[in-house]
Structure formats: structure tokens, C-alpha cells
Design a protein around this motif. Structure first.
Motif, mmCIF file in Angstrom:
data_model
loop_
_atom_site.group_PDB
_atom_site.id
_atom_site.type_symbol
_atom_site.label_atom_id
_atom_site.label_comp_id
_atom_site.label_asym_id
_atom_site.label_seq_id
_atom_site.Cartn_x
_atom_site.Cartn_y
_atom_site.Cartn_z
ATOM 1 N N PRO A 1 55.515 -115.768 -79.988
ATOM 2 C CA PRO A 1 54.286 -115.321 -80.643
ATOM 3 C C PRO A 1 54.472 -114.927 -82.106
ATOM 4 C CG PRO A 1 54.380 -114.418 -78.436
ATOM 5 C CD PRO A 1 55.709 -115.103 -78.692
ATOM 6 N N GLY A 2 55.636 -114.423 -82.457
ATOM 7 C CA GLY A 2 55.866 -113.978 -83.825
ATOM 8 C C GLY A 2 56.271 -115.056 -84.813
ATOM 9 N N ASN A 3 56.574 -116.261 -84.340
ATOM 10 C CA ASN A 3 57.041 -117.288 -85.289
ATOM 11 C C ASN A 3 56.209 -118.567 -85.264
ATOM 12 O OD1 ASN A 3 57.919 -118.597 -82.954
ATOM 13 N ND2 ASN A 3 60.064 -118.674 -83.535
ATOM 14 N N VAL A 4 54.987 -118.461 -84.767
ATOM 15 C CA VAL A 4 54.135 -119.649 -84.720
ATOM 16 C C VAL A 4 52.861 -119.460 -85.564
ATOM 17 C CG1 VAL A 4 55.011 -120.543 -82.530
ATOM 18 C CG2 VAL A 4 53.100 -118.922 -82.526
ATOM 19 N N GLY A 5 53.018 -118.791 -86.694
ATOM 20 C CA GLY A 5 51.887 -118.561 -87.583
ATOM 21 C C GLY A 5 51.261 -119.840 -88.104
ATOM 22 N N PHE A 6 51.980 -120.937 -88.025
ATOM 23 C CA PHE A 6 51.451 -122.241 -88.455
ATOM 24 C C PHE A 6 50.363 -122.750 -87.522
ATOM 25 C CE2 PHE A 6 55.126 -122.952 -85.733
ATOM 26 C CZ PHE A 6 54.608 -123.812 -84.778
ATOM 27 N N CYS A 7 50.302 -122.231 -86.299
ATOM 28 C CA CYS A 7 49.348 -122.702 -85.293
ATOM 29 C C CYS A 7 47.948 -122.199 -85.629
ATOM 30 C CB CYS A 7 49.752 -122.210 -83.906
ATOM 31 S SG CYS A 7 48.574 -122.656 -82.603
ATOM 32 N N PRO A 8 46.983 -123.112 -85.750
ATOM 33 C CA PRO A 8 45.625 -122.681 -86.083
ATOM 34 C C PRO A 8 44.948 -121.893 -84.958
ATOM 35 C CG PRO A 8 45.647 -125.030 -85.588
ATOM 36 C CD PRO A 8 47.082 -124.569 -85.600
ATOM 37 N N ASN A 9 45.542 -121.896 -83.775
ATOM 38 C CA ASN A 9 44.974 -121.166 -82.648
ATOM 39 C C ASN A 9 45.732 -119.883 -82.316
ATOM 40 O OD1 ASN A 9 42.934 -123.076 -82.213
ATOM 41 N ND2 ASN A 9 44.304 -124.342 -80.978
ATOM 42 N N ALA A 10 46.778 -119.583 -83.066
ATOM 43 C CA ALA A 10 47.630 -118.432 -82.758
ATOM 44 C C ALA A 10 46.846 -117.123 -82.704
ATOM 45 C CB ALA A 10 48.776 -118.326 -83.761
ATOM 46 N N ALA A 11 45.949 -116.907 -83.645
ATOM 47 C CA ALA A 11 45.186 -115.647 -83.658
ATOM 48 C C ALA A 11 44.330 -115.516 -82.400
ATOM 49 C CB ALA A 11 44.325 -115.562 -84.916
ATOM 50 N N PHE A 12 43.726 -116.614 -81.979
ATOM 51 C CA PHE A 12 42.922 -116.577 -80.747
ATOM 52 C C PHE A 12 43.813 -116.258 -79.556
ATOM 53 C CE2 PHE A 12 41.313 -118.429 -76.875
ATOM 54 C CZ PHE A 12 40.016 -117.950 -76.832
ATOM 55 N N TYR A 13 44.941 -116.956 -79.440
ATOM 56 C CA TYR A 13 45.842 -116.728 -78.314
ATOM 57 C C TYR A 13 46.310 -115.269 -78.289
ATOM 58 C CZ TYR A 13 46.254 -121.852 -78.095
ATOM 59 O OH TYR A 13 46.013 -123.183 -78.009
ATOM 60 N N ARG A 14 46.655 -114.747 -79.448
ATOM 61 C CA ARG A 14 47.137 -113.369 -79.551
ATOM 62 C C ARG A 14 46.033 -112.395 -79.084
ATOM 63 N NH1 ARG A 14 48.939 -114.007 -84.214
ATOM 64 N NH2 ARG A 14 51.073 -114.432 -83.623
ATOM 65 N N ALA A 15 44.828 -112.595 -79.577
ATOM 66 C CA ALA A 15 43.710 -111.717 -79.188
ATOM 67 C C ALA A 15 43.397 -111.853 -77.706
ATOM 68 C CB ALA A 15 42.485 -112.042 -80.035
ATOM 69 N N LYS A 16 43.407 -113.070 -77.202
ATOM 70 C CA LYS A 16 43.105 -113.310 -75.788
ATOM 71 C C LYS A 16 44.188 -112.675 -74.903
ATOM 72 C CE LYS A 16 40.899 -115.339 -72.382
ATOM 73 N NZ LYS A 16 39.849 -114.590 -71.748
ATOM 74 N N ALA A 17 45.440 -112.763 -75.321
ATOM 75 C CA ALA A 17 46.531 -112.180 -74.548
ATOM 76 C C ALA A 17 46.428 -110.651 -74.550
ATOM 77 C CB ALA A 17 47.873 -112.618 -75.108
ATOM 78 N N ALA A 18 45.949 -110.079 -75.644
ATOM 79 C CA ALA A 18 45.797 -108.619 -75.730
ATOM 80 C C ALA A 18 44.627 -108.118 -74.893
ATOM 81 C CB ALA A 18 45.601 -108.198 -77.179
ATOM 82 N N ARG A 19 43.613 -108.970 -74.702
ATOM 83 C CA ARG A 19 42.425 -108.625 -73.931
ATOM 84 C C ARG A 19 42.117 -109.727 -72.933
ATOM 85 N NH1 ARG A 19 37.192 -107.262 -76.885
ATOM 86 N NH2 ARG A 19 36.788 -108.470 -75.104
ATOM 87 N N PRO A 20 42.909 -109.873 -71.889
ATOM 88 C CA PRO A 20 42.749 -111.004 -70.972
ATOM 89 C C PRO A 20 41.426 -111.037 -70.216
ATOM 90 C CG PRO A 20 44.390 -109.461 -70.125
ATOM 91 C CD PRO A 20 43.988 -108.990 -71.500
ATOM 92 N N GLU A 21 40.698 -109.943 -70.174
ATOM 93 C CA GLU A 21 39.445 -109.949 -69.406
ATOM 94 C C GLU A 21 38.336 -110.731 -70.082
ATOM 95 O OE1 GLU A 21 39.286 -106.611 -72.283
ATOM 96 O OE2 GLU A 21 40.767 -107.212 -70.820
ATOM 97 N N GLY A 22 38.547 -111.265 -71.269
ATOM 98 C CA GLY A 22 37.511 -112.081 -71.851
ATOM 99 C C GLY A 22 37.424 -111.892 -73.306
#
Length: 119
Positions: free
Chosen positions: A98-119
Motif C-alpha cells: 500500500p505504501g509504494n503504489v502511489g502510481f496507481c490511479p485507484n490507490a486512494a480509493f483502495y486505501r479509503a475502502k480498506a479503512a472503511r470496509p462497510e461501504g
């Protein structure tokens, strides 16, 4: 080579069928013509690569498919990404974190979704 040809023919036929859809049929699908064209012409590798990157953040395919509109946007982002080579390399090498894939255009979404898995 044969697989690429089969995929090309499938996409060509699908686009032909898509051209025949009326506005009502598109509305019933809940997708625009552009969104359907994007899905039909997308490389089959994109959803797989996207799922692998989501897994880096501890997410499953079901987690990211749960929100349909976001899923389509994620697919589009991944399909038009400029860092496919870097992404593929890190995923194949098992070095993506998670900390080294800043190039991914979806990384922020994945990070937020992982922090709040309920939706």
C-alpha cells in the motif's frame, strides 16, 4: 495468437451488437453507450490486474464490485493507466505494498475502502 484473434472477433461482434441497442435498452442496463464500449473493448487483463492491486490493500473482488458505479470508474482508471508496466512488474514480483503504489490511479480509493470496509 489464436486467443488474441478470438478476443478481437468477440469485441468486434460485441461492438456490432452494442450499436444496435436503443436508448431504452441502454437505460435498462444502467450504462451509457460509452461505458459499454469501454467495457467491451477493455483488455481482459484489466479486471484481473485491478483485482490484484486491490488485494494489495486487503480488498477482494467482491469488495470493489459492491459499489457498481465506483467499480466501473476503477476499471476505466486501470484501463487507461500510464503505469501498467510498473504495476505489472510489482504485482508479479510480489513487491507491491500500500505504501509504494502511489502510481496507481485507484490507490486512494483502495486505501479509503480498506479503512472503511462497510461501504
Amino acid at each position: 495468437m489464436m486467443e488474441r484473434l478470438r478476443n478481437l472477433l468477440y469485441r468486434w461482434r460485441s461492438l456490432d451488437e452494442l450499436d444496435k441497442l436503443g436508448e431504452r435498452e441502454l437505460a435498462d442496463l444502467g450504462l451509457s453507450r460509452y461505458e459499454l464500449e469501454e467495457l467491451v473493448t477493455m483488455s481482459p487483463e484489466v479486471p484481473e490486474r485491478m483485482a490484484r492491486m486491490a488485494a494489495v490493500f486487503g480488498l477482494t473482488v467482491e469488495d470493489i464490485r459492491a459499489l457498481r458505479n465506483e467499480y466501473l470508474e476503477l476499471l476505466e482508471n486501470c484501463g487507461h493507466c500510464d503505469a501498467v508496466g510498473q504495476c505489472r512488474h510489482m504485482l508479479d514480483a510480489g513487491t507491491a505494498q500500500p505504501g509504494n503504489v502511489g502510481f496507481c490511479p485507484n490507490a486512494a480509493f483502495y486505501r479509503a475502502k480498506a479503512a472503511r470496509p462497510e461501504g
